[in-house]
Design a protein around this motif. Structure first.
Motif, PDB file in Angstrom:
ATOM      1  N   ILE A  20     -45.477 -19.982  90.620  1.00 12.46           N
ATOM      2  CA  ILE A  20     -45.834 -18.818  91.435  1.00 12.46           C
ATOM      3  C   ILE A  20     -46.769 -19.247  92.561  1.00 12.46           C
ATOM      4  CG2 ILE A  20     -47.129 -16.646  91.431  1.00 12.46           C
ATOM      5  CD1 ILE A  20     -46.039 -16.262  88.521  1.00 12.46           C
ATOM      6  N   ARG A  21     -47.777 -20.061  92.230  1.00  8.06           N
ATOM      7  CA  ARG A  21     -48.728 -20.553  93.235  1.00  8.06           C
ATOM      8  C   ARG A  21     -48.006 -21.360  94.299  1.00  8.06           C
ATOM      9  NH1 ARG A  21     -51.970 -25.392  91.474  1.00  8.06           N
ATOM     10  NH2 ARG A  21     -50.005 -26.259  92.168  1.00  8.06           N
ATOM     11  N   ASP A  22     -47.139 -22.266  93.870  1.00  5.24           N
ATOM     12  CA  ASP A  22     -46.412 -23.101  94.823  1.00  5.24           C
ATOM     13  C   ASP A  22     -45.530 -22.263  95.742  1.00  5.24           C
ATOM     14  OD1 ASP A  22     -47.631 -25.299  93.706  1.00  5.24           O
ATOM     15  OD2 ASP A  22     -45.869 -25.931  92.558  1.00  5.24           O
ATOM     16  N   ALA A  23     -44.892 -21.241  95.191  1.00  3.67           N
ATOM     17  CA  ALA A  23     -44.036 -20.371  96.000  1.00  3.67           C
ATOM     18  C   ALA A  23     -44.867 -19.609  97.028  1.00  3.67           C
ATOM     19  CB  ALA A  23     -43.271 -19.396  95.102  1.00  3.67           C
ATOM     20  N   TYR A  26     -45.928 -21.987  99.793  1.00  2.00           N
ATOM     21  CA  TYR A  26     -44.779 -22.278 100.659  1.00  2.00           C
ATOM     22  C   TYR A  26     -44.539 -21.116 101.618  1.00  2.00           C
ATOM     23  CZ  TYR A  26     -40.009 -23.142 102.150  1.00  2.00           C
ATOM     24  OH  TYR A  26     -38.878 -23.331 102.914  1.00  2.00           O
ATOM     25  N   MET A  27     -44.570 -19.890 101.099  1.00  4.24           N
ATOM     26  CA  MET A  27     -44.356 -18.717 101.942  1.00  4.24           C
ATOM     27  C   MET A  27     -45.452 -18.594 103.001  1.00  4.24           C
ATOM     28  SD  MET A  27     -43.067 -15.998  99.045  1.00  4.24           S
ATOM     29  CE  MET A  27     -43.495 -14.620 100.068  1.00  4.24           C
ATOM     30  N   GLY A  28     -46.690 -18.877 102.610  1.00  2.75           N
ATOM     31  CA  GLY A  28     -47.795 -18.803 103.553  1.00  2.75           C
ATOM     32  C   GLY A  28     -47.657 -19.806 104.676  1.00  2.75           C
TER      33      GLY A  28
END
Length: 42
Positions: A20-23, A26-28
């Motif tokens: 979740i953190r990695d996603a 990435y979105m940011g």
């Protein structure tokens, strides 16, 4: 309309939270890059 929200949060493992953190990171980064894109047309 049902205003009741479930009280229990989903059970997430450490690996789930990492994904979740990695996603979100990435979105940011993607949104940050898009906000500074400049058209090459003059």
């Amino acid at each position: 309309m049902d205003d009741e929200l479930p009280c229990a949060s989903p059970e997430c493992t450490a690996d789930d939270w990492r994904r979740i953190r990695d996603a979100l990171l990435y979105m940011g980064r993607d949104l940050h890059q898009r906000s500074y894109v400049v058209a090459a047309e003059a």
